[in-house]
Every structure is written in structure tokens, then in C-alpha cells.
Design a protein around this motif. Sequence first.
Motif, PDB file in Angstrom:
ATOM      1  N   THR A 107       0.850  -1.187   0.000  1.00  0.00           N
ATOM      2  CA  THR A 107       0.000   0.000   0.000  1.00  0.00           C
ATOM      3  C   THR A 107       0.889   1.241   0.000  1.00  0.00           C
ATOM      4  OG1 THR A 107      -0.007   0.150   2.411  1.00  0.00           O
ATOM      5  CG2 THR A 107      -1.699  -1.266   1.381  1.00  0.00           C
ATOM      6  N   ALA A 108       0.237   2.388  -0.136  1.00  0.00           N
ATOM      7  CA  ALA A 108       0.993   3.643  -0.044  1.00  0.00           C
ATOM      8  C   ALA A 108       1.619   3.793   1.333  1.00  0.00           C
ATOM      9  CB  ALA A 108       0.075   4.828  -0.361  1.00  0.00           C
ATOM     10  N   SER A 109       0.920   3.318   2.349  1.00  0.00           N
ATOM     11  CA  SER A 109       1.485   3.366   3.698  1.00  0.00           C
ATOM     12  C   SER A 109       2.736   2.495   3.798  1.00  0.00           C
ATOM     13  CB  SER A 109       0.425   2.891   4.710  1.00  0.00           C
ATOM     14  OG  SER A 109       0.973   2.846   6.005  1.00  0.00           O
ATOM     15  N   ASP A 110       2.686   1.329   3.164  1.00  0.00           N
ATOM     16  CA  ASP A 110       3.869   0.470   3.147  1.00  0.00           C
ATOM     17  C   ASP A 110       5.037   1.161   2.434  1.00  0.00           C
ATOM     18  OD1 ASP A 110       2.461  -1.589   4.413  1.00  0.00           O
ATOM     19  OD2 ASP A 110       1.845  -2.476   2.499  1.00  0.00           O
ATOM     20  N   ALA A 111       4.730   1.801   1.318  1.00  0.00           N
ATOM     21  CA  ALA A 111       5.788   2.486   0.567  1.00  0.00           C
ATOM     22  C   ALA A 111       6.368   3.636   1.388  1.00  0.00           C
ATOM     23  CB  ALA A 111       5.235   2.999  -0.766  1.00  0.00           C
TER      24      ALA A 111
END
Lengths: 299, 183
Positions: A131-135
Amino acid sequence: MRLRLAAIAVVAGLGPFPAAARAAPSPVTAWYVYGTNASELASYAYARGCDFARAQPDTRLRLLLLDFGAARKLSSTTWGAVDFSNTRFSNADILDALKRAADGYHNCHARGSVDIAYGSTNYRMSGLGMTASDAWSAGWHQSERSQNLHGYQASHGYDSQTSDAAADMEPSWDAVTITKALVDGDEAQGWALYFDFGSADGCPQSGSADGACTNGWRVSDVAYVSFAGLALPLPEIYYAANASQWTVVRKWWEAGEGWYAFAGATASTGVGLTPAAAWNTLNSSNSGLVEPELACFGC
Amino acid sequence: MLRLLTVLALLGLGAGGGIALAAVVGTPPDKAAALARLASVATTDSNTEPAPAPPSDPHPIPGRILASDAPAPISPAVLEPSNGWLVSDGRTLVAVYAGAAGGDPSVGRVVVVRQDLAAGTQTVRTVEPERPEPSRSRPHRSAPRWRRRPRRGASVSGRPTAACSRSTSGPERSAAGEAAHLM
């Protein structure tokens, strides 16, 4: 703007920036990392650090760019990268390799200084469930590991070294939002300059408008990932069209956001422009705004 | 590296004006501290003792087709890869990516990354198949891709590019006798 920069430089005792007369810097080798296991990765990185020091062409600070592959979330609490042999390495493994690169540079150091960059890419992060949070976390930890490396360099008396991060951010490889998150995470951690050695793939080659690029990206998005926060553009200039695209990116940023400059250029062998021609082509359209750095894959 | 940017950062930080002055002269404030750090890097090390070197233990990589989700390092401006092939004897590593030329899917292209790990050199070569004569040309040629696993025992001296450069169809055999199948 150029007069202002020249005036500042004179004040600083460095003289004006005769950009039009500046020749392309000698290229330094950047590496695509192909590993098999953590111990082999460490010895590989040690050798690359030593190679870089032995071949360093001048006494300036030069960038040793090690591209460890695509940024990845390896577990719920572990980030790292999958390299170009499709081997997954945790950030702990990568940090150990970066330390060995620092050792190698130190042991073979002859002249100048080095900025060792932990490089990654935005290759298909979302396609593999990130996800964007992971990135964002990937970018944050990338900067953290770079800072860890600097702690190692400083504690070992490697005064000719520093450390930063980098990413090959290609519009074709993933969406805007998740790629911007890499930059935002790095910025939030706050240590590492984030060299964007990617492309402005599909962007317009003239004008200064926020035109469309590949994969839903726009000029403004490329500008963001290359200059927002701690990001700095070290763009791939493989063909003359690439220099034109990046000039549009620069003009767009300058029209609305302020000053923009290139940290240098990334080149390759086996493409349309030689490394020197790549830097010169970018500089010819952005005179005085391209730093004398030339990272080269294949040199 | 970064002389211009660093000068601006130093002017901003060194003059006591901090980030505000850096912003005035044009250096993005977020970058000022990091750029100033670059300016402080020495050209000699205070530590004159050599670091221990890790054991040099070559790790061969048996020749294999790379999985479809393996990252390819080649820019899409150069190649839209279909797939890739990798081999290393621990001293020389060769990765071959087959696909279409960036920006022109009708043109097949192969990119070869070769790392001489002993000499510390890396080369990147781009190979395009010869275009057929116009009278015999087809309107669209599909991009090449590795079709099947190279023969067991394929070595880095096999130079699969020799095959790639001649044709984009059918099994090919390099000068060293290695089977390198492109289709």
C-alpha cells in the motif's frame, strides 16, 4: 535566476558558474545488484566500494549508487528489497552490505570522497500488495538505514564518506500515489537526500505545462518525486528526448514552486547517448542548473 | 557533486540565518541540512587502519529464466521486457532481458547486463535483431522472449546475445554450443 546564482557563487569565492563552458564530468560506475545470499551480498558490496575508490576520477565528492532493486515489504515489520536476481534482502542485510561497501572504499581510497547511496526502485510495489502506507515506511526505513550507515562511517573514522538514498522512480512501474509515498517517507525520517535516478517517461518534450506522462502521471508528479522534500533529480538521460522531458519538469516546478536544479545525470552504455553526451544534453537546456555528477550504469 | 546546491545551503546555514536565509537564496529548506552535510565531507580518513575484508567466496548462479515478477533494471525508455535470463559463475555475471524497444513495441530488443566481478566492471549492451528487407517485411514483429530454460550447464561464456542478434525466432545456439531459445 542565473545571475543571482552567479552572484552568490562569487560571494562564496567560487567564481561564477560558466555552465555553458563546463564539460561533462567523468562518469562513475553505478551498479545493479544481483545477489544470492547475505554473505555474498556483503562481499559483492565490499568489492564495489573498493572498485569505486580505485577508479575515482577526481578529488570531488562522487556518488556510489548501489541499486538493490525494488522496494518491498518482506513481513509485517520488515522492509527491504528484491534485487535483480529476484532475491529478497532485508534492510538489515542491505545495511550490512552498505557497511562493507564503506569498508571497501576506505581500504582502497586514493582520492576524493564518496556519498554511498542505498538505491531502490518503485518497480511494481502495488502489484505485489504494498500500500501507499507500506511504501511510505519503505522510504522511511531506507533513509533510516542510510543514517545508520553514516553512523558506521563516522564511528570508524571514514571521514571521506557520507551516505544518502536513491530510487529509480519510473512512471511506468507504479502509480503516482504509492511512488510519492517513498519520497514522503524519506522526508519524514529526515536524513537522506533522495536521488531520483528515474525517468519522466511519456512526459511532453516542450513547454512548461502540467502535461500527461505515462501511466496516469503528470509533469507535476515527476517534479514532486524528484524535488519535493529531500528529493533531488539525477535523471536518466538515455536519449535526447529524455533531456527535453526533464527540462519541462524543471520549467513546470519553477513556474509555480520555485527554484529547481539537477544533482547531475544518470547515464548508461548501450543507449542513444554516450554518458558525456547525456550530461551535456541535459546541461545545454538547463545551463548552470546541472551539478557535475554523472552516475553511469555500464561504465 | 552538488557544488551549486551546497554553496547555497552553506550560505544559508553558515551565515547564521539558518533555513530562512537558505530559502531566500533559493535552496529548498528541506534540503539545506543534508546539502551542508555533503560540504563537510573530508578527502582523507582519520582512521588509517584497513578494515577487515569479508571472505571472497564466489557464489555461482545457475542459468535460469527470471520469474515474471523479478525486477528488471532496464528503463522502460529502453526496453519493455518480456522476461530475462541470468547466469553467473561467481566471477562473471550475465543478465539478458528480452522484449520490445521502449516507445516502439514493433521493434524487438535485447539488453545484456554483464558484470565482471573480478575486474569490477559492468557493461550494458543493447541488441536489436536485424530488420528484414522491406519486400519481405511483416507489418508487426513481436518482441522476443526467452521461451524455455537454457540447457543445463549453460555458462557465462555462452554469449546468448550472439543468438539474439541473428534472429528472434526458434531455438538458437551460441558459438559455445549453449541452447538459448528465443521466440
